[in-house]
Design an enzyme around this catalytic site. Structure first.
Site, PDB file in Angstrom:
ATOM      1  CB  SER A   1       1.515  -1.458  -6.379  1.00 60.07           C
ATOM      2  OG  SER A   1       0.300  -1.314  -7.101  1.00 60.07           O
TER       3      SER A   1
ATOM      4  CE1 TYR B   1      -1.443  -0.276  -1.623  1.00 65.91           C
ATOM      5  CE2 TYR B   1      -1.516   0.241  -3.968  1.00 65.91           C
ATOM      6  CZ  TYR B   1      -1.261  -0.655  -2.942  1.00 65.91           C
ATOM      7  OH  TYR B   1      -0.803  -1.912  -3.238  1.00 65.91           O
TER       8      TYR B   1
HETATM    9  C1  BGC Z   1      -3.719  -3.025  -4.990  1.00 69.40           C
HETATM   10  C2  BGC Z   1      -4.947  -3.827  -5.362  1.00 69.40           C
HETATM   11  C3  BGC Z   1      -5.283  -3.616  -6.831  1.00 69.40           C
HETATM   12  C4  BGC Z   1      -4.061  -3.789  -7.732  1.00 69.40           C
HETATM   13  C5  BGC Z   1      -4.352  -3.416  -9.185  1.00 69.40           C
HETATM   14  C6  BGC Z   1      -2.608  -3.375  -5.953  1.00 69.40           C
HETATM   15  O1  BGC Z   1      -1.429  -2.725  -5.605  1.00 69.40           O
HETATM   16  O2  BGC Z   1      -3.358  -3.329  -3.651  1.00 69.40           O
HETATM   17  O3  BGC Z   1      -6.040  -3.434  -4.555  1.00 69.40           O
HETATM   18  O4  BGC Z   1      -6.285  -4.551  -7.211  1.00 69.40           O
HETATM   19  O5  BGC Z   1      -3.004  -3.000  -7.254  1.00 69.40           O
HETATM   20  O6  BGC Z   1      -5.027  -2.204  -9.311  1.00 69.40           O
END
Ligand code: BGC
Length: 272
Positions: free
Chosen positions: A157, A170
């Site tokens: 991410s 996360y």
């Molecule tokens: C998350 C999303 C988010 C995106 C940008 C991703 O890794 O799961 O919820 O919109 O990152 O912030």
């Protein structure tokens, strides 16, 4: 869209995509099938949606099966890999995609919310990558199929880089994926096993619906995206196919951000 593409860059290869019954995983599965791969659709909830993905691929002349496994459970992951090898003989590509969010302010976050995210997003990627590496090592390179013994793509991410208030679990999981991926890439490169990540930005999927579902939310989100468009799973799928194909043979241990510029500190376009 699974009609045979003009390239067939993954012809003769078997690809496992975890969490492939929705969102980015589904998009990657469809596109890898489109490029000639036999695709394993892993899921943990909602069998119907997994069956639908398999049927969509088959209706376009592709090959797919679906397998249930919770990626955070060692025995389930090992059973899934055994079943893949029984069905297709081996595995060539792992897309470590399954992931989730359990958002909360840091001071209210429960141990359960912390642990669930780490278990699925980080430990799940470890367990699947370990089984994949074991299979790739056992089999070695088959030059007629691919110049690598196997390819692992970790779905990370932008938040392996960008801190994210109220999402500490996360962000920590994705930061962990980043250094797990790089350490593994360093370790298995001599075995001709390629390991890389994709760092998606904001992609329209069920995980972040609240961030784009209303015009006001989408407007606020676009402030963070210099390219001025929210991403689509297909944006990620195209990058995944490239990273899995021999076109990227010399690419090892990177995170390919596919984010419309989200990692470019867009606030500084006018500030600073
Ligand atoms: C998350 C999303 C988010 C995106 C940008 C991703 O890794 O799961 O919820 O919109 O990152 O912030």
């Amino acid at each position: 869209m699974v009609a045979k593409g003009p390239y067939n860059r993954l012809e003769g290869q078997v690809a496992l995509i975890t969490g492939a019954n929705s969102g980015i995983g589904k998009g990657v599965a469809l596109e890898m099938a489109n490029e000639g791969a036999k695709v394993v659709i892993n899921w943990v909830f909602n069998e119907e949606s997994a069956i639908e993905v398999v049927e969509e691929i088959k209706s376009q002349g592709g090959e797919a099966i679906h397998l249930k496994a919770d990626v955070s459970k060692e025995a389930e992951v090992q059973a899934m890999f055994q079943s893949i090898c029984e069905t297709y003989g081996t595995l060539d590509i792992l897309v470590n995609n399954a992931g989730l969010q359990r958002d909360n302010s840091f001071w209210d976050m429960t141990l359960e919310e912390w642990q669930k995210v780490i278990d699925v997003n980080l430990t799940g990627q470890f367990l699947c990558a370990r089984e994949a590496v074991r299979e790739f090592m056992k089999r070695g390179v088959r030059p007629e199929i691919s110049c690598s013994a196997g390819k692992i793509i970790c779905m990370s991410s932008v938040h392996e880089l960008i801190p994210w208030a109220t999402h500490a679990n996360y962000a920590a999981s994705k930061g962990g994926v980043m250094l797990m991926m790089k350490s593994l890439a360093q370790e298995v490169a001599p075995l001709k096993i390629r390991v890389n990540s994709i760092g998606p930005g904001a992609i329209k999927t069920p995980i972040n619906t609240s961030a784009w579902a209303t015009p006001a939310a989408e407007k606020a989100l676009l402030e963070l995206i210099p390219y001025d468009r929210v991403g689509d799973p297909y944006d990620i799928a195209k990058a995944a196919v490239w990273l899995a194909s021999d076109e990227s043979e010399y690419v090892q241990g990177i995170t390919l951000f596919v984010d419309g510029g989200m990692t470019l500190y867009p606030g500084f376009a006018t500030g600073g």
